[in-house]
Write an enzyme that holds these catalytic residues in place. Structure first.
Site, PDB file in Angstrom:
ATOM      1  N   LYS A 176       0.811  -1.225   0.000  1.00  0.00           N
ATOM      2  CA  LYS A 176       0.000   0.000   0.000  1.00  0.00           C
ATOM      3  C   LYS A 176       0.843   1.273   0.000  1.00  0.00           C
ATOM      4  CE  LYS A 176      -4.408  -1.792   1.400  1.00  0.00           C
ATOM      5  NZ  LYS A 176      -5.459  -1.931   2.412  1.00  0.00           N
ATOM      6  N   ARG A 208      -3.692 -10.060   5.135  1.00  0.00           N
ATOM      7  CA  ARG A 208      -4.060 -10.143   3.708  1.00  0.00           C
ATOM      8  C   ARG A 208      -2.925  -9.560   2.869  1.00  0.00           C
ATOM      9  NH1 ARG A 208      -6.317  -6.886  -0.164  1.00  0.00           N
ATOM     10  NH2 ARG A 208      -7.843  -7.882  -1.550  1.00  0.00           N
TER      11      ARG A 208
HETATM   12  C1  9MG Z   1     -10.072  -5.617  -0.751  1.00  0.00           C
HETATM   13  N1  9MG Z   1      -9.121  -5.003   0.153  1.00  0.00           N
HETATM   14  C2  9MG Z   1      -8.124  -4.135  -0.178  1.00  0.00           C
HETATM   15  N2  9MG Z   1      -7.466  -3.764   0.923  1.00  0.00           N
HETATM   16  C3  9MG Z   1      -8.055  -4.403   1.959  1.00  0.00           C
HETATM   17  C4  9MG Z   1      -7.844  -4.421   3.346  1.00  0.00           C
HETATM   18  O1  9MG Z   1      -6.909  -3.676   3.914  1.00  0.00           O
HETATM   19  N3  9MG Z   1      -8.634  -5.182   4.113  1.00  0.00           N
HETATM   20  C5  9MG Z   1      -9.624  -5.930   3.553  1.00  0.00           C
HETATM   21  N4  9MG Z   1     -10.382  -6.675   4.378  1.00  0.00           N
HETATM   22  N5  9MG Z   1      -9.879  -5.955   2.248  1.00  0.00           N
HETATM   23  C6  9MG Z   1      -9.104  -5.195   1.472  1.00  0.00           C
END
Ligand code: 9MG
Length: 290
Positions: free
Chosen positions: A232, A266
């Site tokens: 990010k 994630r």
């Molecule tokens: C789809 N998506 C993109 N960034 C995300 C994040 O930080 N958390 C979750 N749950 N989904 C995300």
């Protein structure tokens, strides 16, 4: 009981025919099936490519594959429900049938939730926290666990001028408080919920750093915490790195998140993250009977 055991969620999480053991931190691999996704922009659009990519992430230790057909990067515009269905359903179907994968559906659309659940998806990941009309009801009926993420605004405008009238961690906690109550009122039991502070969603870099530092307090809800910081812009801004050079920064953030109670991380880069998370966990567990 150690600090990292305090307030952690009951486990395992029932995800359709799968069980997700959250007694230790798990890695969720990202599978974007959008033409404009920010980090793997369209490379995994073809069905076979998507399948191979998912297979590799599972081999590297991903416990869950999160499939998304709508780009939620800053500035992205929403897609129609039909477009999203066309993108994700064939991938869900093959991942379930051919790989028996635990599939999470990254969607806010009730119709996508319903159809993915009927194809065997095991989890719903909604960056809008089930706030779109019909989403709460569709998720409740699905019987699946749901990740409720905090976001201010919409991807189109969320990063224009993020602002909070209170400390960001308090705003996130207040949002969870309300959404958990609304979920329970709609028949979506608390033990099916996973919480995500939503790094990068309507937050400046300072908000993200502060939120991560204070994330431990969100474990007070007694629910599993999921975080997504992989590649990010917060990493890009702090380290001045382009998207393809953000892995070391992402591993540092994953490690810190696990130390502060995250149980699902994630990410795009599954293998290195599994090692970082497992190493962190070994240190955290040192001296316990586990
Ligand atoms: C789809 N998506 C993109 N960034 C995300 C994040 O930080 N958390 C979750 N749950 N989904 C995300």
């Amino acid at each position: 009981m150690t600090m990292q055991d305090a307030n952690v969620a009951p486990h395992p999480l029932r995800c359709g025919r799968h069980q997700l053991d959250l007694s230790y931190p798990r890695v969720m691999g990202i599978l974007n099936v959008t033409p404009d996704s920010f980090s793997d922009g369209g490379r995994h659009n073809a069905l076979d490519d998507a399948l191979r990519h998912a297979e590799r992430m599972l081999a590297e230790g991903a416990a869950v594959i999160d499939i998304g057909g709508e780009s939620t990067r800053p500035g992205a515009t929403p897609v129609s429900p039909q477009e999203e269905l066309d993108r994700v359903l064939p991938v869900v179907e093959r991942l379930v049938r051919e790989l028996d994968a635990l599939v999470s559906l990254d969607t806010s659309q009730p119709q996508v939730m319903r159809e993915a659940a009927s194809l065997g998806a095991g989890m719903i990941n909604d960056v809008r926290g089930l706030r779109w009309p019909g989403a709460l009801e569709a998720a409740a009926i699905s019987g699946l666990p749901v990740c409720l993420m905090h976001m201010v605004g919409e991807p189109t405008d969320m990063q224009l001028s993020p602002h909070y009238d209170m400390p960001v961690e308090d705003a996130v906690a207040a949002f969870f408080e309300t959404r958990i109550a609304e979920c329970e009122a709609a028949g979506l039991r608390r033990d099916r919920l996973v919480l995500d502070p939503g790094f990068g969603f309507g937050k400046r870099v300072e908000h993200n750093l502060r939120l991560l530092n204070r994330m431990q307090q969100l474990t007070d809800f007694g629910l599993p915490l999921l975080v997504g910081m992989s590649r990010k812009s917060m990493i890009g801004k702090v380290l001045a790195r382009p998207v393809e050079e953000r892995l070391p920064g992402g591993l540092a953030l994953a490690t810190m998140a696990v130390e502060r109670g995250a149980r699902i991380v994630r990410v795009h880069d599954v293998g290195p993250t599994v090692d970082a998370v497992n190493m962190t966990w070994a240190v955290l567990q040192e001296g316990t009977d586990a």
